[in-house]
Design a protein around this motif. Structure first.
Motif, PDB file in Angstrom:
ATOM      1  N   MET A  63      48.787  50.528  35.244  1.00 47.58           N
ATOM      2  CA  MET A  63      47.798  49.475  35.305  1.00 47.58           C
ATOM      3  C   MET A  63      48.148  48.404  34.284  1.00 47.58           C
ATOM      4  O   MET A  63      48.505  48.708  33.145  1.00 47.58           O
ATOM      5  CB  MET A  63      46.418  50.072  34.991  1.00 47.58           C
ATOM      6  CG  MET A  63      45.323  49.088  35.017  1.00 47.58           C
ATOM      7  SD  MET A  63      43.741  49.954  34.802  1.00 47.58           S
ATOM      8  CE  MET A  63      42.733  48.548  34.488  1.00 47.58           C
ATOM      9  N   ASP A  64      48.044  47.156  34.677  1.00 50.97           N
ATOM     10  CA  ASP A  64      48.312  46.051  33.767  1.00 50.97           C
ATOM     11  C   ASP A  64      47.235  45.982  32.690  1.00 50.97           C
ATOM     12  O   ASP A  64      46.067  46.292  32.941  1.00 50.97           O
ATOM     13  CB  ASP A  64      48.342  44.719  34.530  1.00 50.97           C
ATOM     14  CG  ASP A  64      49.565  44.588  35.424  1.00 50.97           C
ATOM     15  OD1 ASP A  64      50.577  45.276  35.156  1.00 50.97           O
ATOM     16  OD2 ASP A  64      49.500  43.804  36.387  1.00 50.97           O
ATOM     17  N   ILE A  65      47.663  45.555  31.512  1.00 48.28           N
ATOM     18  CA  ILE A  65      46.731  45.402  30.395  1.00 48.28           C
ATOM     19  C   ILE A  65      46.314  43.941  30.329  1.00 48.28           C
ATOM     20  O   ILE A  65      47.166  43.047  30.283  1.00 48.28           O
ATOM     21  CB  ILE A  65      47.391  45.848  29.070  1.00 48.28           C
ATOM     22  CG1 ILE A  65      47.723  47.340  29.148  1.00 48.28           C
ATOM     23  CG2 ILE A  65      46.485  45.530  27.893  1.00 48.28           C
ATOM     24  CD1 ILE A  65      48.511  47.846  27.976  1.00 48.28           C
ATOM     25  N   ASN A  66      45.013  43.710  30.323  1.00 49.06           N
ATOM     26  CA  ASN A  66      44.483  42.356  30.272  1.00 49.06           C
ATOM     27  C   ASN A  66      43.353  42.326  29.246  1.00 49.06           C
ATOM     28  O   ASN A  66      42.174  42.359  29.592  1.00 49.06           O
ATOM     29  CB  ASN A  66      43.995  41.908  31.651  1.00 49.06           C
ATOM     30  CG  ASN A  66      43.540  40.459  31.649  1.00 49.06           C
ATOM     31  OD1 ASN A  66      43.695  39.750  30.659  1.00 49.06           O
ATOM     32  ND2 ASN A  66      42.967  40.039  32.753  1.00 49.06           N
ATOM     33  N   ILE A  67      43.732  42.284  27.963  1.00 44.47           N
ATOM     34  CA  ILE A  67      42.734  42.307  26.886  1.00 44.47           C
ATOM     35  C   ILE A  67      42.632  40.955  26.186  1.00 44.47           C
ATOM     36  O   ILE A  67      42.057  40.852  25.101  1.00 44.47           O
ATOM     37  CB  ILE A  67      43.030  43.437  25.875  1.00 44.47           C
ATOM     38  CG1 ILE A  67      44.407  43.270  25.225  1.00 44.47           C
ATOM     39  CG2 ILE A  67      42.887  44.801  26.536  1.00 44.47           C
ATOM     40  CD1 ILE A  67      44.677  44.244  24.088  1.00 44.47           C
ATOM     41  N   GLY A  68      43.213  39.930  26.795  1.00 43.41           N
ATOM     42  CA  GLY A  68      43.129  38.599  26.216  1.00 43.41           C
ATOM     43  C   GLY A  68      44.195  38.306  25.192  1.00 43.41           C
ATOM     44  O   GLY A  68      44.099  37.309  24.474  1.00 43.41           O
ATOM     45  N   ILE A  69      45.192  39.165  25.109  1.00 42.09           N
ATOM     46  CA  ILE A  69      46.319  38.959  24.187  1.00 42.09           C
ATOM     47  C   ILE A  69      47.588  39.047  25.016  1.00 42.09           C
ATOM     48  O   ILE A  69      47.799  40.029  25.734  1.00 42.09           O
ATOM     49  CB  ILE A  69      46.349  40.022  23.063  1.00 42.09           C
ATOM     50  CG1 ILE A  69      45.031  40.010  22.267  1.00 42.09           C
ATOM     51  CG2 ILE A  69      47.529  39.780  22.125  1.00 42.09           C
ATOM     52  CD1 ILE A  69      44.899  41.152  21.281  1.00 42.09           C
TER      53      ILE A  69
END
Length: 155
Positions: free
Chosen positions: A1-7
């Motif tokens: 799963m792709d990480i999309n934490i705003g960084i």
């Protein structure tokens, strides 16, 4: 799963790499402190034995937090002696120093972790990664106080 934490990924990588160095230094300092706890002798035995125990216990918790932050950024936390030895700036020792030399070496080790944590602040700040900045700020506070307390034995 792709990480999309705003960084951005490159910022997460730079921060995780810097945290890996903090983790390695913290782990080696933990080992040194625990070793000294076991092996301190002399008239300062009781007070240093207890002080070293407080310090290695605090470091054990910190190591876990640092590793978990690396994982939260989406990267594998280093966890082997080989990896730690490649990343650390803390020197491993094999001799058994006297009690006050242990104190001096632990003060130096805490100061080294301070310097490594300060270096790790830059990529975290650039990434606007407040969680990592907060973690590192806490580490700076703890290691500054610990180094001061250890140096106080030597005055």
């Amino acid at each position: 799963m792709d990480i999309n934490i705003g960084i951005a990924e490159e910022d997460r990588k730079a921060t995780a790499d810097a945290l890996s160095r903090v983790l390695a230094d913290s782990y080696l300092l933990y080992l040194k402190t625990h070793n000294y706890h076991w092996n301190v002798t002399g008239e300062l035995f009781h007070s240093l034995h207890e002080q070293f125990e407080e310090q290695y216990t605090e470091l054990a918790d910190a190591i876990d937090e640092i590793a978990e932050r690396i994982r939260a950024l989406g990267y594998r936390a280093p966890g082997t002696f080989k990896e730690f030895n490649e990343l650390t700036s803390i020197e491993e020792e094999s001799e058994e120093p006297e009690a006050l030399e242990m104190v001096r070496r632990l003060a130096i080790g805490n100061e080294q972790v301070l310097r490594t944590a300060r270096q790790a602040l830059e990529p975290a700040k650039e990434a606007e990664d407040e969680a990592t900045v907060d973690l590192l700020t806490q580490r700076l506070h703890v290691h500054s106080k610990t180094a001061w307390m250890l140096r106080s034995h030597l005055e």
